[in-house]
Design an enzyme around this catalytic site. Structure first.
Site, PDB file in Angstrom:
ATOM      1  N   HIS A   1      44.028  38.069  40.111  1.00 20.74           N
ATOM      2  CA  HIS A   1      44.875  39.229  39.785  1.00 20.74           C
ATOM      3  C   HIS A   1      45.974  39.464  40.476  1.00 20.74           C
ATOM      4  O   HIS A   1      46.400  40.212  40.813  1.00 20.74           O
ATOM      5  CB  HIS A   1      44.021  40.492  39.654  1.00 20.74           C
TER       6      HIS A   1
ATOM      7  N   GLU B   1      36.161  42.465  38.713  1.00 22.85           N
ATOM      8  CA  GLU B   1      36.750  41.904  39.724  1.00 22.85           C
ATOM      9  C   GLU B   1      36.629  42.818  41.150  1.00 22.85           C
ATOM     10  O   GLU B   1      36.187  43.960  41.060  1.00 22.85           O
ATOM     11  CB  GLU B   1      38.328  42.295  39.602  1.00 22.85           C
TER      12      GLU B   1
ATOM     13  N   ARG C   1      44.117  42.475  30.868  1.00 17.24           N
ATOM     14  CA  ARG C   1      42.983  42.878  31.361  1.00 17.24           C
ATOM     15  C   ARG C   1      41.715  42.227  30.846  1.00 17.24           C
ATOM     16  O   ARG C   1      41.702  41.632  29.716  1.00 17.24           O
ATOM     17  CB  ARG C   1      42.722  44.266  30.968  1.00 17.24           C
TER      18      ARG C   1
END
Ligand code: GLV
Length: 313
Positions: A276, A257, A228
């Site tokens: 991601h 994000e 993360r």
């Protein structure tokens, strides 16, 4: 028997997931939602939530909720104080290690096989014989030795890398040459040619890799973050990259994000940005976990992959 109300939420593929749910019609009644507005209208009635990127603020309205099955590995967005303690959270596990090992070793090979340089030379029609560097014999430090970290470790070893790691307890892991506790992070990172960060985001891991840890890394080393964003101090990382105190970073996760268009990481030549995707949730891989847990839930049996809410994963 009145059917149990289940809410399935996914912003892009809700109907794909819904088609893969296996449950007798009389047992559950499934609401399929893909927008926060839809979910907001249904969440108060739901006993079961099966979700990806569920808007956390709606959990405060989840009066009847008993069980959340996450469609991913990281569950920090569900761990909010408003969520009543009776709610069991289970996560998806078992399918991400293989993906993330391919991502990690793939990008390591992108570095050592100089893939970008050869493609650039090809575009210019130049025969430029650069020597590749080896991965075998190089040290890969894996920060986080859960199921995903261990799978990456096996893949690294298969390519002849020396694998070391960092874990909460620092206990021995088969095939990992040395395991350090987080307090010895700098010692582990200082030996590594590649560092892969695979931790969940918890109060303990937030900001775990900051200025001091980055300074402990070799100038030739690459950092790969597939855990993360907030585990790394992003500003400290930007400074380390800009000053070339580390060779580069492969980043799949970020503080914010999507990464905002004006973010400095986009333009750093030694940063690689991926959106991601390192451990994708594939409906056909996630569905068996949900279906198995649903069967257990309906029979009152213990669920699998239950999150320890205090630990955070
Ligand atoms: C993806 O980041 C996940 O948590 O599965």
């Amino acid at each position: 028997m009145t059917p149990r109300r289940a809410l399935l939420y996914h912003p892009g593929e809700a109907h794909v997931y819904a088609r893969l749910v296996k449950a007798p019609r009389h047992a559950i009644s499934l609401d399929v939602c893909s927008t926060p507005a839809d979910a907001s209208a249904r969440i108060a009635e739901a006993e079961i939530l099966y979700a990806w990127k569920f808007p956390s603020h709606l959990l405060a309205k989840a009066r009847r909720l008993c069980w959340i099955q996450a469609m991913g590995a990281g569950v920090e967005s569900f761990l909010i104080p408003e969520l009543p303690s009776r709610v069991i959270i289970t996560r998806a596990t078992g399918m991400f290690g293989a993906w993330m090992a391919e991502y990690t070793l793939g990008w390591c090979a992108w570095v050592t096989q100089r893939m970008e340089a050869f493609r650039e030379a090809q575009r210019q029609r130049v025969w430029r014989a650069l020597d590749p560097a080896p991965l075998h014999g190089r040290t890969l430090a894996i920060v986080g030795l859960g199921e995903i970290g261990k799978t990456i470790a096996r893949a690294g070893r298969a390519l002849g890398m020396r694998v070391i790691g960092v874990s909460r307890r620092g206990g021995k892991v088969r095939g990992v040459a040395a395991v350090y506790r987080p307090s010895a992070m700098a010692r582990a990172l200082g030996q590594a040619d590649f560092v892969a960060v695979v931790l969940p985001l918890t109060e303990e891991t937030r900001g775990l890799i900051g200025e001091a840890e980055l300074r402990a890394m070799k100038a030739s080393a690459w950092l790969i973050n597939i855990g993360r964003g907030p585990i790394l101090d992003e500003m400290a990382l930007i400074r380390a990259l800009a000053e070339r105190r580390i060779a580069g970073a492969i980043l799949d996760v970020f503080d914010t994000e999507p990464l905002p268009p004006d973010h400095p990481l986009w333009t750093l030549p030694n940063a690689v940005i991926t959106p991601h995707i390192a451990g994708p949730s594939v409906p056909s891989e996630i569905a068996p976990v949900f279906n198995d847990n649903l069967r257990r839930y309906l029979r009152g049996r213990r669920l699998r992959f239950v999150v320890d809410r205090r630990r955070g994963y």
